[in-house]
Write a protein that holds these residues in place. Structure first.
Motif, PDB file in Angstrom:
ATOM      1  N   THR A  87       0.876  -1.161   0.000  1.00  9.01           N
ATOM      2  CA  THR A  87       0.000   0.000   0.000  1.00  9.01           C
ATOM      3  C   THR A  87       0.917   1.215   0.000  1.00  9.01           C
ATOM      4  N   PRO A  88       0.803   2.074  -1.021  1.00 10.07           N
ATOM      5  CA  PRO A  88       1.698   3.245  -1.085  1.00 10.07           C
ATOM      6  C   PRO A  88       1.597   4.123   0.170  1.00 10.07           C
ATOM      7  N   ASP A  89       2.712   4.731   0.518  1.00  8.26           N
ATOM      8  CA  ASP A  89       2.811   5.656   1.648  1.00  8.26           C
ATOM      9  C   ASP A  89       2.438   5.012   2.984  1.00  8.26           C
ATOM     10  N   SER A  90       2.750   3.727   3.130  1.00 10.69           N
ATOM     11  CA  SER A  90       2.506   3.039   4.406  1.00 10.69           C
ATOM     12  C   SER A  90       3.547   1.939   4.578  1.00 10.69           C
ATOM     13  N   SER A  91       3.540   1.314   5.743  1.00  9.45           N
ATOM     14  CA  SER A  91       4.464   0.199   5.975  1.00  9.45           C
ATOM     15  C   SER A  91       3.844  -1.131   5.540  1.00  9.45           C
ATOM     16  N   ASP A  92       2.639  -1.103   5.012  1.00 10.27           N
ATOM     17  CA  ASP A  92       1.935  -2.313   4.586  1.00 10.27           C
ATOM     18  C   ASP A  92       2.605  -2.877   3.329  1.00 10.27           C
ATOM     19  N   GLN A  93       3.447  -3.895   3.536  1.00 11.95           N
ATOM     20  CA  GLN A  93       4.192  -4.479   2.414  1.00 11.95           C
ATOM     21  C   GLN A  93       4.456  -5.954   2.668  1.00 11.95           C
ATOM     22  N   GLN A  94       4.123  -6.796   1.685  1.00 10.89           N
ATOM     23  CA  GLN A  94       4.401  -8.231   1.750  1.00 10.89           C
ATOM     24  C   GLN A  94       5.160  -8.627   0.487  1.00 10.89           C
ATOM     25  N   THR A  95       6.086  -9.569   0.671  1.00  9.55           N
ATOM     26  CA  THR A  95       6.857 -10.087  -0.455  1.00  9.55           C
ATOM     27  C   THR A  95       6.695 -11.603  -0.482  1.00  9.55           C
ATOM     28  N   TYR A  96       6.375 -12.127  -1.664  1.00 11.80           N
ATOM     29  CA  TYR A  96       6.172 -13.569  -1.871  1.00 11.80           C
ATOM     30  C   TYR A  96       7.229 -14.026  -2.871  1.00 11.80           C
ATOM     31  N   THR A  97       7.983 -15.060  -2.509  1.00 11.34           N
ATOM     32  CA  THR A  97       9.042 -15.572  -3.379  1.00 11.34           C
ATOM     33  C   THR A  97       8.631 -16.940  -3.912  1.00 11.34           C
ATOM     34  N   PHE A  98       8.711 -17.082  -5.245  1.00 13.94           N
ATOM     35  CA  PHE A  98       8.335 -18.311  -5.927  1.00 13.94           C
ATOM     36  C   PHE A  98       9.554 -18.902  -6.630  1.00 13.94           C
ATOM     37  N   ALA A  99       9.682 -20.220  -6.564  1.00  6.54           N
ATOM     38  CA  ALA A  99      10.742 -20.945  -7.272  1.00  6.54           C
ATOM     39  C   ALA A  99      10.073 -21.951  -8.211  1.00  6.54           C
ATOM     40  N   GLN A 100      10.763 -22.271  -9.294  1.00  5.76           N
ATOM     41  CA  GLN A 100      10.234 -23.239 -10.251  1.00  5.76           C
ATOM     42  C   GLN A 100      11.005 -24.543 -10.108  1.00  5.76           C
ATOM     43  N   ALA A 101      10.332 -25.593  -9.528  1.00  8.47           N
ATOM     44  CA  ALA A 101      11.017 -26.855  -9.261  1.00  8.47           C
ATOM     45  C   ALA A 101      10.082 -28.054  -9.330  1.00  8.47           C
ATOM     46  N   PRO A 102       9.653 -28.603 -10.406  1.00  6.64           N
ATOM     47  CA  PRO A 102       9.673 -28.031 -11.741  1.00  6.64           C
ATOM     48  C   PRO A 102       8.531 -27.034 -11.951  1.00  6.64           C
ATOM     49  N   CYS A 103       7.458 -27.122 -11.142  1.00  8.28           N
ATOM     50  CA  CYS A 103       6.351 -26.174 -11.267  1.00  8.28           C
ATOM     51  C   CYS A 103       6.560 -25.023 -10.288  1.00  8.28           C
ATOM     52  N   TRP A 104       5.906 -23.905 -10.540  1.00  7.13           N
ATOM     53  CA  TRP A 104       6.026 -22.753  -9.655  1.00  7.13           C
ATOM     54  C   TRP A 104       5.485 -23.089  -8.271  1.00  7.13           C
ATOM     55  N   THR A 105       6.274 -22.711  -7.250  1.00 10.67           N
ATOM     56  CA  THR A 105       5.929 -22.998  -5.858  1.00 10.67           C
ATOM     57  C   THR A 105       6.274 -21.796  -4.996  1.00 10.67           C
ATOM     58  N   LEU A 106       5.348 -21.422  -4.106  1.00  7.31           N
ATOM     59  CA  LEU A 106       5.627 -20.367  -3.136  1.00  7.31           C
ATOM     60  C   LEU A 106       6.566 -20.944  -2.084  1.00  7.31           C
ATOM     61  N   VAL A 107       7.760 -20.364  -1.955  1.00  9.16           N
ATOM     62  CA  VAL A 107       8.746 -20.896  -1.012  1.00  9.16           C
ATOM     63  C   VAL A 107       8.983 -19.985   0.179  1.00  9.16           C
ATOM     64  N   LYS A 108       8.607 -18.687   0.044  1.00  6.44           N
ATOM     65  CA  LYS A 108       8.865 -17.752   1.140  1.00  6.44           C
ATOM     66  C   LYS A 108       7.826 -16.636   1.127  1.00  6.44           C
ATOM     67  N   ARG A 109       7.398 -16.270   2.334  1.00  8.81           N
ATOM     68  CA  ARG A 109       6.466 -15.145   2.498  1.00  8.81           C
ATOM     69  C   ARG A 109       7.047 -14.228   3.561  1.00  8.81           C
ATOM     70  N   GLU A 110       7.135 -12.936   3.237  1.00 13.89           N
ATOM     71  CA  GLU A 110       7.664 -11.945   4.169  1.00 13.89           C
ATOM     72  C   GLU A 110       6.645 -10.835   4.337  1.00 13.89           C
ATOM     73  N   ASP A 111       6.242 -10.570   5.565  1.00 14.19           N
ATOM     74  CA  ASP A 111       5.337  -9.477   5.865  1.00 14.19           C
ATOM     75  C   ASP A 111       6.142  -8.420   6.600  1.00 14.19           C
ATOM     76  N   GLU A 112       6.376  -7.290   5.941  1.00 14.80           N
ATOM     77  CA  GLU A 112       7.208  -6.229   6.502  1.00 14.80           C
ATOM     78  C   GLU A 112       6.367  -5.109   7.116  1.00 14.80           C
ATOM     79  N   SER A 113       5.079  -5.351   7.258  1.00 15.76           N
ATOM     80  CA  SER A 113       4.182  -4.349   7.851  1.00 15.76           C
ATOM     81  C   SER A 113       4.480  -4.187   9.329  1.00 15.76           C
ATOM     82  N   ILE A 114       4.353  -2.948   9.772  1.00 19.51           N
ATOM     83  CA  ILE A 114       4.533  -2.671  11.213  1.00 19.51           C
ATOM     84  C   ILE A 114       3.178  -2.350  11.807  1.00 19.51           C
TER      85      ILE A 114
END
Length: 168
Positions: A141-168
């Motif tokens: 969300t712009p102008d806020s600390s509301d931020q999440q990052t999702y990391t996907f790897a392909q092994a062999p299909c796309w898979t969510l491997v990491k979730r980071e919530d940086e919101s305060i």
């Protein structure tokens, strides 16, 4: 019987001859030919290995669109355990990042919001490709600390491997 001894002997001989010509029931094989080739062929053929093109959505853009709005796909395409992190705003003396490995049974679904609904919520989505081919999806969300990052790897299909919530 005394009158016709030769007839009795003839009948007895025929009976023995007919019985001798019939195979014993246990000696008769029960269709052995089809079973042998099938067993041999199964042992000689290795199990198929899923190829990249067998993934339901091999292209990341199509995968992300479906991943965001299909919880069943999220459940199948999330690593177990999922690397998870969030900010503990109440930590002293300063907020700190808390990292853990979250078992799939403990993940709350949906694990990621639907990208198609973000604009209506005033949120933005950005996709980045990392050097190792992984994809990072940042939702904020712009102008806020509301931020999440999702990391996907392909092994062999796309898979969510990491979730980071940086919101305060």
């Amino acid at each position: 019987m005394r009158r016709y001894p030769s007839l009795v002997m003839l009948m007895l001989a025929c009976s023995v001859a007919v019985t001798a010509c019939k195979p014993a029931p246990q000696a008769m094989p029960v269709d052995p030919e089809p079973a042998a080739p099938a067993t041999t062929a199964a042992a000689a053929t290795p199990a198929p290995v899923p190829a990249r093109n067998e993934c339901p959505y091999p292209k990341f853009d199509a995968f992300l669109k479906h991943f965001g709005n299909e919880i069943t796909l999220q459940e199948k395409a999330t690593a177990d355990p999922l690397l998870d992190s969030h900010i503990d705003a109440e930590a002293e003396p300063e907020p700190r990042k808390v990292e853990s490995r979250l078992a799939l049974a403990d993940v709350e679904w949906p694990v990621m919001p639907d990208p198609a609904a973000l604009a209506g919520q005033g949120r933005e989505l950005q996709v980045n490709t990392l050097a190792d081919g992984q994809r990072q999806v940042q939702i904020r969300t712009p102008d806020s600390s509301d931020q999440q990052t999702y990391t996907f790897a392909q092994a062999p299909c796309w898979t969510l491997v990491k979730r980071e919530d940086e919101s305060i």
